[in-house]
Design a protein around this motif. Structure first.
Motif, short mmCIF file in Angstrom:
data_model
loop_
_atom_site.label_atom_id
_atom_site.label_comp_id
_atom_site.label_asym_id
_atom_site.label_seq_id
_atom_site.Cartn_x
_atom_site.Cartn_y
_atom_site.Cartn_z
N UNK A 1 0.83 -1.21 0.00
CA UNK A 1 0.00 0.00 0.00
C UNK A 1 0.86 1.26 0.00
N UNK A 2 1.90 1.29 0.82
CA UNK A 2 2.75 2.49 0.89
C UNK A 2 3.64 2.62 -0.34
N UNK A 3 3.97 1.47 -0.97
CA UNK A 3 4.71 1.55 -2.25
C UNK A 3 3.83 2.24 -3.29
N UNK A 4 2.54 1.82 -3.32
CA UNK A 4 1.59 2.45 -4.24
C UNK A 4 1.45 3.93 -3.98
N UNK A 5 1.41 4.30 -2.70
CA UNK A 5 1.30 5.72 -2.32
C UNK A 5 2.52 6.51 -2.80
N UNK A 6 3.71 5.91 -2.68
CA UNK A 6 4.94 6.57 -3.13
C UNK A 6 4.88 6.83 -4.64
N UNK A 7 4.42 5.84 -5.41
CA UNK A 7 4.31 6.02 -6.86
C UNK A 7 3.26 7.07 -7.21
N UNK A 8 2.19 7.13 -6.41
CA UNK A 8 1.15 8.14 -6.66
C UNK A 8 1.72 9.55 -6.45
N UNK A 9 2.48 9.72 -5.37
CA UNK A 9 3.12 11.01 -5.13
C UNK A 9 4.13 11.34 -6.24
N UNK A 10 4.80 10.30 -6.74
CA UNK A 10 5.77 10.48 -7.82
C UNK A 10 5.08 10.98 -9.08
N UNK A 11 3.88 10.45 -9.35
CA UNK A 11 3.11 10.90 -10.52
C UNK A 11 2.78 12.38 -10.41
N UNK A 12 2.40 12.82 -9.18
CA UNK A 12 2.10 14.24 -8.98
C UNK A 12 3.33 15.12 -9.21
N UNK A 13 4.50 14.60 -8.80
CA UNK A 13 5.74 15.34 -9.01
C UNK A 13 6.04 15.46 -10.51
N UNK A 14 5.87 14.36 -11.24
CA UNK A 14 6.08 14.39 -12.70
C UNK A 14 5.14 15.37 -13.37
N UNK A 15 3.90 15.46 -12.84
CA UNK A 15 2.93 16.40 -13.40
C UNK A 15 3.42 17.84 -13.24
N UNK A 16 3.96 18.15 -12.06
CA UNK A 16 4.47 19.49 -11.81
C UNK A 16 5.66 19.83 -12.71
N UNK A 17 6.49 18.81 -13.00
CA UNK A 17 7.69 19.03 -13.82
C UNK A 17 7.43 18.87 -15.31
#
Length: 574
Positions: free
Chosen positions: A76-92
């Motif tokens: 679950x927390x691995x999935x959460x990390x990837x979800x946050x990573x997607x948001x970071x990619x969106x910003x960049x």
């Protein structure tokens, strides 16, 4: 000797068993404590990601969260990390990497069985498709999610899916429909338990922001301003850094300033615009969302236009990039540009821009997206109505069954009450009949009774004394005297009180007062049965009782009837 050896074996086995149980409990406790420590560590990293979102440090914490969760095997927390990573990619602006991160997050959420996370990922994908103007793909994705809404009782899932549907409406230039669906999303979030309220504050605050955007697009600027105020108030509940709060406040101030400009309240919009510019300059590492950058530049062009600084307004519009932005933004920007050109007197270019806008708008309208969206809405409403009817039918069935059971129980209780009443009535009548027969028999005996024999009078035996006492009490009705005592009766009978008490005890098994009360109760019964006009409240005093409660208690105890019930039976049998 053999028994002693066996006893030692049993004791040894018991000690070993006790030790094993202790070791198992210790291992389980240690394991539980370790799991709690692991979760606390992952939660701390997750919080660090949230607190440092939209900053370079946030990316470091995201990778730490992912690595630690992988090491601990917490999907679950691995999935959460990837979800946050997607948001970071969106910003960049790394569009290609966003989809990869979302897919990875979904895979790990599926392994963990975390349904809410899966819905979150699907909603994020829909937002990506909308940003790419891929409306038909977004509609296909939202269609499958809406099926989950129909069958799901999870208000969190409903809130997330309704939010995505509202975004579809908004990006399809259906702002009024978007407002209705965003309202449904908020209602779903508000129904969540109180303990989850803090967890979903960012979600429903985002919905409030989108309501403000939809109201602005629907040209309901005052309503949009009220949503902006609500968003700002709720922002205080979000547990994030001051910088992130400042960024969100910056986003909503852009929208608030746009509403004020549309209402020609330029003086109120001006300090907000300066505040936004100041925040961006003071936080160079803070990244606004791509659409926020567009809206801010567009806002500046509107501001310069309202201030009649047309060249500055055109310069802002020319700097805008329409890549990966919704067509409605392009239409709004080009329409403003056409208006500025017209005001400057360049009618030829203004006409050309208007013509281009008409052709572009017609090409958008000619697509099947709008029809698909209407069809989707109709299908969804029909399915929701069918689901509601099904639930109502079930509730109605349950209510009918419940009421039927209640009715059956009431009928059963009524039947038992009637049956018991009839039985009680028969029993009371039987008791009354027996006492009436006894009265008749006593009357006959009393007529044929001879006076005490000379032997009984001469022989002061216990039996003779009892007969003498009973005859005296019956003849004189001395028991009706509420103040009668053993001493007074013994004096009248020519004996002593101790001998009198002993005689009554041996012949009746009662004490002196119990015997007197017994005669009083019998007298009261006859009054109730034959003097039916005499009030019951007079009967107990006439019978020699000082206390009404004592009379009622003793009467019920002797006859198994209350004085009132005895009187009613006597009246019926008269």
């Amino acid at each position: 000797m053999l028994n002693y050896f066996r006893l030692n074996q049993i004791k040894l086995g018991a000690k070993i068993f006790t030790c094993l149980i202790g070791i198992i409990i210790l291992v389980l406790c240690t394991s539980c404590n370790k799991n709690d420590d692991d979760i606390r560590k992952l939660e701390a990293l997750k919080q660090a990601c949230i607190w440092n979102a939209k900053t370079d440090k946030g990316l470091t914490y995201i990778h730490q969260l992912k690595d630690e969760a992988l090491k601990l095997g917490n999907d679950r927390y691995v999935g959460t990390a990837y979800y946050y990573l997607a948001n970071t990619y969106l910003l960049n602006g790394k569009q290609d990497s966003i989809l990869y991160a979302l897919e990875e997050a979904k895979i790990y959420y599926q392994k963990a069985g975390y349904k809410r996370g899966i819905i979150l990922i699907e909603s994020a994908k829909i937002d990506m498709l909308l940003a790419d103007n891929s409306y038909e793909l977004a509609l296909d994705a939202i269609s499958s999610l809406l099926k989950d809404v129909v069958i799901s009782d999870d208000d969190y899932m409903k809130g997330a899916i309704y939010t995505s549907l509202g975004n579809v409406y908004l990006y399809s230039n259906k702002a009024e429909d978007a407002l209705k669906v965003y309202k449904d999303a908020l209602e779903a979030y508000y129904r969540l338990p109180i303990q989850q309220e803090v967890e979903v504050v960012p979600e429903y605050n985002y919905v409030i922001y989108m309501q403000a955007v939809a109201a602005n697009q629907a040209k309901k600027y005052e309503l949009s301003l009220s949503y902006c105020d609500t968003f700002t108030t709720n922002l205080e509940k979000e547990i994030v850094t001051a910088t992130i709060k400042g960024g969100k406040l910056c986003d909503v101030n852009i929208l608030r300033a746009d509403n004020l400009l549309e209402l020609d309240r330029i003086d109120e919009a001006e300090p907000l615009i300066k505040e936004i510019i100041s925040f961006v300059e003071e936080n160079p590492n803070f990244k606004l969302m791509p659409d926020s950058n567009f809206i801010f530049e567009f806002l500046l062009s509107k501001y310069y236009f309202k201030k009649h600084q047309y060249d500055a307004a055109l310069q802002c519009l020319d700097s805008l990039s329409f890549t990966d932005l919704p067509y409605i933004d392009y239409l709004a920007a080009q329409e403003l540009k056409s208006e500025i050109v017209f005001v400057k007197g360049d009618y030829k270019n203004a006409f050309a821009l208007q013509n281009e806008l008409m052709q572009y708008s017609d090409s958008i309208k000619s697509t099947s997206t709008s029809r698909q969206l209407d069809r989707l809405r109709n299908t969804f409403e029909i399915e929701m109505q069918a689901r509601e009817n099904e639930l109502n039918a079930k509730y109605t069935e349950v209510i009918i069954i419940f009421l039927s059971v209640i009715c059956i129980l009431l009928i059963l209780l009524l039947y038992i009450k009637v049956r018991n009443t009839k039985k009680l009535k028969k029993k009371n009548e039987l008791i009354f009949s027996r006492y009436r027969d006894l009265d008749k028999y006593t009357h006959k005996v009393s007529k044929g009774d001879a006076p005490l024999s000379e032997e009984a009078q001469e022989n002061e035996s216990e039996q003779a004394l009892f007969e003498k006492a009973e005859s005296h009490l019956s003849t004189t009705e001395a028991f009706l005297d509420p103040y009668i005592s053993r001493e007074s009766l013994a004096l009248e009978l020519g004996t002593n009180r101790q001998y009198l008490t002993q005689t009554i005890q041996e012949n009746t098994g009662m004490t002196f007062m119990e015997y007197i009360n017994e005669m009083r109760l019998e007298y009261a019964r006859r009054l109730l049965c034959y003097n039916i006009d005499q009030p019951i409240d007079e009967v107990y005093t006439t019978s020699g009782f000082n206390s009404k409660s004592t009379f009622y208690r003793l009467f019920k105890q002797k006859y198994d009837l209350t004085p009132k019930e005895m009187r009613e039976i006597a009246i019926q049998g008269k």
